[in-house]
Design a protein around this motif. Structure first.
Motif, PDB file in Angstrom:
ATOM      1  N   SER A  90       0.843  -1.199   0.000  1.00  9.75           N
ATOM      2  CA  SER A  90       0.000   0.000   0.000  1.00  9.75           C
ATOM      3  C   SER A  90       0.875   1.245   0.000  1.00  9.75           C
ATOM      4  O   SER A  90       1.651   1.469   0.936  1.00  9.75           O
ATOM      5  CB  SER A  90      -0.917   0.016   1.222  1.00  9.75           C
TER       6      SER A  90
ATOM      7  N   SER B 285      -0.155   4.401   0.185  1.00  7.64           N
ATOM      8  CA  SER B 285      -0.629   5.350   1.198  1.00  7.64           C
ATOM      9  C   SER B 285      -0.137   4.972   2.593  1.00  7.64           C
ATOM     10  O   SER B 285       0.386   5.816   3.337  1.00  7.64           O
ATOM     11  CB  SER B 285      -2.160   5.414   1.185  1.00  7.64           C
TER      12      SER B 285
ATOM     13  N   ARG C 162       3.846  10.833  -0.821  1.00  8.73           N
ATOM     14  CA  ARG C 162       3.640   9.715  -1.768  1.00  8.73           C
ATOM     15  C   ARG C 162       4.611   9.808  -2.944  1.00  8.73           C
ATOM     16  O   ARG C 162       5.112   8.784  -3.411  1.00  8.73           O
ATOM     17  CB  ARG C 162       2.196   9.744  -2.288  1.00  8.73           C
TER      18      ARG C 162
END
Length: 344
Positions: A296, A298, A308
């Motif tokens: 992931s 995030s 990010r």
């Protein structure tokens, strides 16, 4: 029988003569001078000491002779054995009180040395025993069983080995060494042997109290101690390889990953070495965090406290250096294998 070395004897003589205005001699159990204010006498036989050793009583010399000078010579007795002699040169009436002080000091140092030697011998015996036990395969010999019993280990029972790192000893933790057989492998690693399977969770809970940095891995409850130890050690390697967010890990949880680390699938281990240089320190942590957050972007960026876009740059950098893009599932799997193989 423990004896003072020449260096120890001379150190005592030099220190005592700073406060006592007389020449001091220390003789060994053969009456040979091993420490003296008169260095030329070291290695020679002291006749007064020989007499003192033979009689077990203080020998006082009142006149200087060819091979001895006037003074007192008192045996040093440890455990009812005469291990040496203290001699002080001078009028016996004047030096007699000093002789007793020096004799007591030397006796205390010898007893301390004997105690330290006994502790050293026991530590070496314990180390040799646990090394043998952790390598042993097959039926235990009666000799090994007897020695194990001296450490409260019954080799007729199955055992779970707890592999503990970052152990910080304090008074409360020291009590645990009385509850469970334990061994120090090095300054950072301890092993605890749990033979009652129902005690495993309790032991781990007690060990973790007040130990914020401690990590524990453990193997299965095995008939062979060596098998449980090997499993616990392998589980710890997985924990370090992937920096899993755990403080406790069992072999059963990571058995697949352990076996994966041992598989000679590709040369993926070399991929990880490309991330080991100083410029790429962040990349190793980034890769581990990406793995632990199931890919992931995030969650990984939040965990690393970076943007990010910064994470995407690092992932691309990993791909450029290794030829494997962690954003692709199968290539990420190869990188996982590389980490595991690198730390096995």
């Amino acid at each position: 029988m423990y004896q003072l070395s020449e260096q120890q004897a001379q150190d005592i003589v030099d220190k005592m003569m700073q406060d006592i205005p007389y020449n001091i001699n220390i003789m060994n159990a053969e009456g040979i001078i091993i420490g003296s204010g008169n260095r030329k006498r070291i290695g020679t036989v002291h006749q007064g000491a020989v007499k003192a050793l033979a009689t077990g009583k203080m020998v006082e010399v009142w006149e200087d002779g060819l091979f001895e000078k006037k003074g007192t010579n008192e045996p040093i007795v440890i455990n009812h054995k005469r291990v040496g002699v203290i001699g002080i040169t001078g009028n016996p009436v004047e030096v007699r009180p000093f002789c007793n002080i020096v004799r007591t000091t030397v006796a205390l140092l010898i007893e301390q040395g004997m105690a330290l030697k006994a502790l050293e011998n026991e530590a070496n015996r314990k180390k040799a025993f646990v090394e043998m036990l952790l390598q042993h395969q097959g039926i235990y010999t009666q000799k090994l069983k007897r020695e194990a019993m001296s450490y409260n280990i019954d080799l007729m029972l199955s055992t779970t080995v707890l592999y503990i790192q970052r152990f910080r000893m304090d008074r409360e933790q020291a009590k645990l060494f009385l509850l469970y057989p334990s061994f120090m492998i090095d300054g950072d690693t301890h092993l605890f042997f749990i033979q009652n399977e129902g005690e495993i969770e309790k032991a781990i809970k007690l060990l973790l109290q007040g130990q914020p940095d401690m990590v524990i891995s453990y193997g299965r409850h095995e008939a062979q101690v060596a098998d449980s130890y090997r499993q616990a050690k392998q589980a710890m390697s997985v924990l370090h390889a992937l920096k899993l967010p755990k403080r406790i890990i069992s072999y059963e949880e990571v058995e697949f990953l352990v076996k994966l680390s041992q598989a000679e699938l590709t040369d993926s281990e070399s991929l990880i070495t490309k991330l080991e240089d100083k410029e790429s320190v962040d990349l190793m942590d980034t890769l581990r965090s990406f793995i632990n957050h199931n890919g992931s972007v995030s969650a990984t960026a939040a965990s690393l406290n970076i943007h990010r876009n910064t994470l995407q740059y690092r992932l691309k950098r990993i791909a450029d250096l290794t030829g494997k893009d962690p954003r692709h599932l199968l290539e990420l799997f190869e990188l996982v294998h590389g980490l595991l193989a690198f730390y096995r």
